[in-house]
Design a protein around this motif. Sequence first.
Motif, PDB file in Angstrom:
ATOM      1  N   HIS A 102       1.086   4.364 -10.630  1.00 32.17           N
ATOM      2  CA  HIS A 102       2.535   4.226 -10.484  1.00 32.17           C
ATOM      3  C   HIS A 102       3.084   5.284  -9.519  1.00 32.17           C
ATOM      4  N   GLN A 103       2.610   6.510  -9.650  1.00 37.58           N
ATOM      5  CA  GLN A 103       3.055   7.594  -8.768  1.00 37.58           C
ATOM      6  C   GLN A 103       2.668   7.307  -7.308  1.00 37.58           C
ATOM      7  N   TYR A 105       2.262   4.367  -5.901  1.00 38.09           N
ATOM      8  CA  TYR A 105       3.118   3.297  -5.376  1.00 38.09           C
ATOM      9  C   TYR A 105       4.556   3.747  -5.145  1.00 38.09           C
ATOM     10  N   GLN A 106       4.980   4.814  -5.789  1.00 32.87           N
ATOM     11  CA  GLN A 106       6.332   5.329  -5.577  1.00 32.87           C
ATOM     12  C   GLN A 106       6.462   6.090  -4.264  1.00 32.87           C
ATOM     13  N   ASP A 107       5.343   6.464  -3.667  1.00 33.34           N
ATOM     14  CA  ASP A 107       5.337   7.261  -2.436  1.00 33.34           C
ATOM     15  C   ASP A 107       4.655   6.464  -1.324  1.00 33.34           C
TER      16      ASP A 107
END
Length: 181
Positions: A102-103, A105-107
């Motif tokens: 998730h982290q 894909y957030q960046d």
Amino acid sequence: MVAAAVAALGFAAGCAGPPERPDSAPPFGPGCSAVPRSGMGSFAEMSGDPVVTAASHLPMLTEWVHAVHEADMVATFDRLDHLTVFAPDNAAFARLPKDQLHQIYQDKDQVSKILTYQIVGHRVAPAELPDGSFTTLAKGTLTTRRSGSGYQVGDAKVVCGNIRTGNAQLYITDRVLTPPP
């Protein structure tokens, strides 16, 4: 920013790289049995499609294709020539802790760095894999070696390799390869 740099680097690497060599070796690896024998997603059909388009027809690469979309790099990867892509299969992404994925894909920049670390700017033939060292589009180095009856790239095993697409040689791996910090 990373996508623009990769596009420039990849385009230059694709055009200025070694000439494309014909390689008649068939695809190999235990994961190749999951590839359809005919029709969409088959080796024959993928040979005419650019790499992301070809990969989008393989159920084992849906997460890699998703990552390419998240990084807005579909057009970049599909228009470059003479690439080698070491694409992690869905099981490789599933091995990552959900919060880490998730982290990532957030960046968008981090996704781009991971993806470009898995791509070499020329086609790598199976004959080059037993003891290879290749510079990636992210300016990192991937090493390959023979491992039993198959090959490894870094700590990832090639589960299906030497898949020819319209613009790339595709090797499906069982791990997400990440650049060193």
